[in-house]
Write a protein that holds these residues in place. Structure first.
Motif, PDB file in Angstrom:
ATOM      1  N   THR A 461      14.420  11.374 -12.359  1.00  0.00           N
ATOM      2  CA  THR A 461      12.986  11.606 -12.571  1.00  0.00           C
ATOM      3  C   THR A 461      12.230  10.292 -12.598  1.00  0.00           C
ATOM      4  O   THR A 461      12.535   9.407 -13.408  1.00  0.00           O
ATOM      5  CB  THR A 461      12.747  12.369 -13.887  1.00  0.00           C
ATOM      6  OG1 THR A 461      13.435  13.625 -13.835  1.00  0.00           O
ATOM      7  CG2 THR A 461      11.261  12.627 -14.095  1.00  0.00           C
ATOM      8  N   TRP A 462      11.258  10.163 -11.695  1.00  0.00           N
ATOM      9  CA  TRP A 462      10.357   9.010 -11.689  1.00  0.00           C
ATOM     10  C   TRP A 462       9.103   9.374 -12.479  1.00  0.00           C
ATOM     11  O   TRP A 462       8.568  10.490 -12.354  1.00  0.00           O
ATOM     12  CB  TRP A 462       9.952   8.644 -10.271  1.00  0.00           C
ATOM     13  CG  TRP A 462      11.035   8.009  -9.441  1.00  0.00           C
ATOM     14  CD1 TRP A 462      12.371   7.953  -9.723  1.00  0.00           C
ATOM     15  CD2 TRP A 462      10.860   7.367  -8.180  1.00  0.00           C
ATOM     16  NE1 TRP A 462      13.045   7.307  -8.721  1.00  0.00           N
ATOM     17  CE2 TRP A 462      12.144   6.925  -7.756  1.00  0.00           C
ATOM     18  CE3 TRP A 462       9.768   7.103  -7.368  1.00  0.00           C
ATOM     19  CZ2 TRP A 462      12.344   6.244  -6.554  1.00  0.00           C
ATOM     20  CZ3 TRP A 462       9.961   6.437  -6.162  1.00  0.00           C
ATOM     21  CH2 TRP A 462      11.230   6.005  -5.763  1.00  0.00           C
ATOM     22  N   ALA A 463       8.612   8.412 -13.275  1.00  0.00           N
ATOM     23  CA  ALA A 463       7.424   8.677 -14.090  1.00  0.00           C
ATOM     24  C   ALA A 463       6.582   7.418 -14.207  1.00  0.00           C
ATOM     25  O   ALA A 463       7.073   6.376 -14.626  1.00  0.00           O
ATOM     26  CB  ALA A 463       7.831   9.168 -15.482  1.00  0.00           C
ATOM     27  N   GLY A 464       5.300   7.522 -13.829  1.00  0.00           N
ATOM     28  CA  GLY A 464       4.378   6.407 -13.980  1.00  0.00           C
ATOM     29  C   GLY A 464       4.086   5.706 -12.672  1.00  0.00           C
ATOM     30  O   GLY A 464       4.256   6.267 -11.582  1.00  0.00           O
ATOM     31  N   PRO A 465       3.646   4.447 -12.744  1.00  0.00           N
ATOM     32  CA  PRO A 465       3.272   3.708 -11.535  1.00  0.00           C
ATOM     33  C   PRO A 465       4.462   3.447 -10.624  1.00  0.00           C
ATOM     34  O   PRO A 465       5.605   3.332 -11.066  1.00  0.00           O
ATOM     35  CB  PRO A 465       2.719   2.384 -12.094  1.00  0.00           C
ATOM     36  CG  PRO A 465       2.388   2.662 -13.522  1.00  0.00           C
ATOM     37  CD  PRO A 465       3.359   3.698 -13.973  1.00  0.00           C
ATOM     38  N   VAL A 466       4.165   3.366  -9.328  1.00  0.00           N
ATOM     39  CA  VAL A 466       5.150   2.998  -8.318  1.00  0.00           C
ATOM     40  C   VAL A 466       4.619   1.748  -7.623  1.00  0.00           C
ATOM     41  O   VAL A 466       3.464   1.716  -7.199  1.00  0.00           O
ATOM     42  CB  VAL A 466       5.360   4.121  -7.286  1.00  0.00           C
ATOM     43  CG1 VAL A 466       6.404   3.725  -6.255  1.00  0.00           C
ATOM     44  CG2 VAL A 466       5.759   5.415  -7.989  1.00  0.00           C
ATOM     45  N   LEU A 467       5.467   0.731  -7.516  1.00  0.00           N
ATOM     46  CA  LEU A 467       5.036  -0.536  -6.932  1.00  0.00           C
ATOM     47  C   LEU A 467       5.885  -0.854  -5.711  1.00  0.00           C
ATOM     48  O   LEU A 467       7.118  -0.926  -5.793  1.00  0.00           O
ATOM     49  CB  LEU A 467       5.166  -1.669  -7.961  1.00  0.00           C
ATOM     50  CG  LEU A 467       4.657  -3.045  -7.531  1.00  0.00           C
ATOM     51  CD1 LEU A 467       3.137  -3.025  -7.361  1.00  0.00           C
ATOM     52  CD2 LEU A 467       5.051  -4.109  -8.553  1.00  0.00           C
ATOM     53  N   ALA A 468       5.243  -1.030  -4.563  1.00  0.00           N
ATOM     54  CA  ALA A 468       5.927  -1.490  -3.356  1.00  0.00           C
ATOM     55  C   ALA A 468       5.902  -3.012  -3.339  1.00  0.00           C
ATOM     56  O   ALA A 468       4.841  -3.621  -3.491  1.00  0.00           O
ATOM     57  CB  ALA A 468       5.233  -0.933  -2.119  1.00  0.00           C
ATOM     58  N   ASP A 469       7.062  -3.609  -3.159  1.00  0.00           N
ATOM     59  CA  ASP A 469       7.209  -5.071  -3.170  1.00  0.00           C
ATOM     60  C   ASP A 469       7.913  -5.465  -1.877  1.00  0.00           C
ATOM     61  O   ASP A 469       9.141  -5.433  -1.780  1.00  0.00           O
ATOM     62  CB  ASP A 469       8.017  -5.482  -4.400  1.00  0.00           C
ATOM     63  CG  ASP A 469       8.099  -6.989  -4.590  1.00  0.00           C
ATOM     64  OD1 ASP A 469       7.578  -7.724  -3.730  1.00  0.00           O
ATOM     65  OD2 ASP A 469       8.702  -7.423  -5.596  1.00  0.00           O
ATOM     66  N   LEU A 470       7.119  -5.805  -0.871  1.00  0.00           N
ATOM     67  CA  LEU A 470       7.644  -6.093   0.459  1.00  0.00           C
ATOM     68  C   LEU A 470       7.617  -7.589   0.742  1.00  0.00           C
ATOM     69  O   LEU A 470       6.682  -8.290   0.359  1.00  0.00           O
ATOM     70  CB  LEU A 470       6.813  -5.380   1.535  1.00  0.00           C
ATOM     71  CG  LEU A 470       6.599  -3.874   1.398  1.00  0.00           C
ATOM     72  CD1 LEU A 470       5.775  -3.367   2.569  1.00  0.00           C
ATOM     73  CD2 LEU A 470       7.914  -3.131   1.300  1.00  0.00           C
ATOM     74  N   TRP A 471       8.649  -8.047   1.446  1.00  0.00           N
ATOM     75  CA  TRP A 471       8.636  -9.379   2.043  1.00  0.00           C
ATOM     76  C   TRP A 471       8.608  -9.191   3.548  1.00  0.00           C
ATOM     77  O   TRP A 471       9.455  -8.483   4.112  1.00  0.00           O
ATOM     78  CB  TRP A 471       9.859 -10.189   1.627  1.00  0.00           C
ATOM     79  CG  TRP A 471       9.698 -10.788   0.258  1.00  0.00           C
ATOM     80  CD1 TRP A 471      10.124 -10.278  -0.920  1.00  0.00           C
ATOM     81  CD2 TRP A 471       9.035 -12.019  -0.044  1.00  0.00           C
ATOM     82  NE1 TRP A 471       9.773 -11.110  -1.969  1.00  0.00           N
ATOM     83  CE2 TRP A 471       9.107 -12.195  -1.458  1.00  0.00           C
ATOM     84  CE3 TRP A 471       8.396 -13.000   0.714  1.00  0.00           C
ATOM     85  CZ2 TRP A 471       8.558 -13.297  -2.104  1.00  0.00           C
ATOM     86  CZ3 TRP A 471       7.851 -14.104   0.073  1.00  0.00           C
ATOM     87  CH2 TRP A 471       7.924 -14.247  -1.327  1.00  0.00           C
ATOM     88  N   THR A 472       7.613  -9.788   4.195  1.00  0.00           N
ATOM     89  CA  THR A 472       7.416  -9.544   5.609  1.00  0.00           C
ATOM     90  C   THR A 472       7.087 -10.823   6.354  1.00  0.00           C
ATOM     91  O   THR A 472       6.552 -11.783   5.781  1.00  0.00           O
ATOM     92  CB  THR A 472       6.275  -8.528   5.825  1.00  0.00           C
ATOM     93  OG1 THR A 472       6.147  -8.250   7.218  1.00  0.00           O
ATOM     94  CG2 THR A 472       4.942  -9.069   5.303  1.00  0.00           C
TER      95      THR A 472
END
Length: 606
Positions: A461-472
């Motif tokens: 179960t995921w709960a709360g903010p979701v943060l994408a952290d990409l290196w490109t």
């Protein structure tokens, strides 16, 4: 039959309510139209439940009545008074309409106005003039009216005891309607403002709606691709420079003072009424608003009663049954639950009762588990910070991959001449269900990267903010990044009406980031060709259980068309550039050494 039913319902309202129409004087002398429905049978003083709207508070005239009132039937049974107010410059209200009118920080004179003062003046008039009212007012609304419900709570009138901003318009550059993280929501904006806007002529002609007639009867993907650069929306057959807000929108391509002054969450100060924020996890228009208005109201008004309810709904879906969306059945009438068990108890406690509603701080639905949660806070306390790393061979790992001798990356080419669509099939008007749609169409494309976990051995179960952290890194100097969280269904999964969802890739959450804003929304910066850069951005919050036997998937792409306008892959002012600025862009997503791309999320441990 439908017409006869509507007439019968209208007649029922006419038999049961007295209708009053007022032109309420605001503090600057402008008169604001309000229609009020007072129940005939109720003799005890009752509260007023008001909506402020730019869409028309009619039907107009003392002998024409509404077909009914939205919300729980309990409001009608209790004998509530219903009021509908045209905002300044719309419908029959006088004055000049301004889209998301900026909120005054400090009024400089007794006749200065904004949406908060117009609400204050309207409430003050109604409690003094509407028959059989008890001196208490509630404010509610969905979408644009939800934004006015939020603004009306600022520096609350003493008689305003409760406000419910529902899918409120909140930040038209950062996350609602027109833009998400600086990326322009082309199809929605073009479609909405073609009908909602008005050409630049003085009142009262200004109140006539529509800049031009727009109807996608064919292929929206082809229409917007053929349209070319965004500046072509100003061709004579479209906006043609004739609508002030569209002109402003194209002039203000960064989060400058124009957009900052229109931030509803930041303006939520002086709130003394109770607030119930409402939103849908699959709201394609205003998911940002309820989450951020709730958070800012909480932070800036610690003494205020402030709560949030999030359910498995499309835009405004909580006003209906809320049983299903797309091919997914949620197992119960979630909209009815909200209306009867959250919305009515909230208003009734503050407008007729003791101000102590039996409503949780956060009432939140988990679509994956098909269950409501009543929580003491949002995000919920006690979640475990969890990272999901992009790994080799399309894997999604819960631990950092082992060190590699050579840098590891996955590469794709984004071509503005053939952008990745936001949904499969022939696209027409923007789908109301794309946020819960099957993503297998994208998985099959060469310009989409895919990472997924093994089959889950237990529920997650995921709960709360979701943060994408990409290196490109990339060949060009700008790019968009779309990150999607997907629930991969096992064999044998059935959807609504027995639909076969075996191996379906159901979208849980998706968001776009315009890369040039990775460091600042006010001061964009180009990418340096070939040099790794971090692109970090928030997706809207989630509460979602990935069930045992499913997989968690992440998809990464660089266009979401025509939902989002095409990034030319060249650092420039996208609103004024020519077709010559558009070029293909080879983009790499890194996953080794110091450049580990990942997803950050809170995991709810039961």
């Amino acid at each position: 039959f439908v017409l006869l039913a509507a007439i019968a319902t209208c007649q029922t309202v006419k038999d049961s309510y007295d209708k009053y129409e007022y032109m309420v004087p605001a503090r600057d002398g402008t008169r604001l139209y309000v229609s009020v429905y007072v129940p005939k049978a109720k003799q005890d003083p009752m509260p007023i439940l008001m909506e402020r709207t730019p869409y028309g508070a009619g039907p107009y005239g003392p002998d024409t009545f509404r077909n009914g009132f939205r919300g729980s039937r309990k409001f009608v049974e209790a004998g509530y008074i219903f009021a509908y107010s045209d905002v300044r410059g719309r419908g029959r209200s006088e004055g000049q309409f301004v889209n998301v009118r900026p909120q005054m920080l400090v009024p400089t004179g007794p006749h200065d106005i904004d949406e908060s003062t117009d609400t204050y003046d309207t409430i003050d008039y109604l409690v003094k003039n509407v028959p059989k009212n008890n001196g208490r007012v509630g404010l509610w609304g969905i979408s644009y009216p939800g934004g006015y419900a939020a603004l009306g709570a600022i520096d609350s009138h003493p008689a305003l005891r409760a406000s419910s901003p529902q899918a409120p318009t909140a930040e038209w550059f950062l996350g609602d309607d027109d833009h998400h993280n600086g990326a322009f929501f082309l199809q929605d904006s073009f479609s909405f403002f073609s009908g909602f806007g008005s050409r630049n002529v003085p009142p009262p002609v200004e109140q006539s709606r529509g800049v031009f007639r727009f109807d996608i009867a064919g292929d929206a993907y082809k229409f917007f691709l053929d349209l070319g650069p965004v500046k072509n929306t100003q061709k004579p057959e479209f906006f043609g420079g004739a609508y002030d807000f569209w002109n402003d929108l194209l002039r203000h391509g960064t989060y400058d003072e124009f957009w900052q002054a229109r931030s509803v969450p930041n303006g939520m100060k002086g709130v003394t009424c109770a607030v119930l924020n409402v939103g849908g996890w699959y709201d394609a228009e205003d998911l940002y608003g309820p989450l951020h208005v709730y958070a800012k109201t909480e932070a800036q008004n610690p003494a205020a009663w402030n709560a949030i309810c999030m359910g498995p709904w499309q835009h405004g879906g909580w006003a209906g049954a809320g049983r299903s969306l797309g091919q997914i059945d949620f197992g119960s009438d979630t909209g009815r639950f909200f209306q009867d068990e959250v919305e009515f108890p909230f208003f009734d406690a503050f407008l007729r009762g003791d101000g102590k509603p039996d409503v949780a701080e956060a009432t939140v639905f988990d679509p994956g588990a098909q269950a409501w949660h009543k929580l003491d806070a949002w995000p919920p306390p006690g979640v475990v910070d969890t990272e999901y790393f992009f790994g080799p061979s399309e894997t999604l790992l819960t631990a950092a991959p082992p060190a590699a001798r050579e840098p590891q990356a996955d590469t794709y080419t984004n071509d503005p001449a053939a952008p990745t669509p936001y949904e499969g099939g022939t696209l027409r008007g923007r789908s109301r269900t794309y946020m819960i749609a099957d993503q297998r169409f994208a998985d099959e494309r060469q310009d989409v990267l895919v990472y997924q976990t093994p089959v889950l051995a237990s529920d997650v179960t995921w709960a709360g903010p979701v943060l994408a952290d990409l290196w490109t890194s990339m060949e060009g100097t700008d790019a968009d990044f779309v990150v999607k969280i997907v629930d991969v269904m096992p064999d044998g999964t059935q959807g609504l009406g027995g639909a076969d969802l075996s191996n379906a890739q159901i979208l849980v959450r998706g968001e776009v980031m315009r890369g040039k804003f990775r460091n600042s929304f006010s001061n964009p910066a180009p990418f340096v060709s070939g040099e790794p850069s971090q692109v970090k951005f928030a997706l809207p919050d989630v509460l979602y259980t990935f069930k045992k036997g499913h997989r968690i998937m992440v998809q990464v792409q660089s266009s979401w068309f025509p939902l989002v306008d095409r990034n030319p892959n060249t650092f420039c002012d996208i609103y004024s550039c020519d077709e010559s600025a558009f070029r293909t862009n080879k983009i790499s997503i890194h996953r080794s050494g110091e450049h580990l791309s990942r997803i950050h999320v809170g995991r709810l441990v039961k």
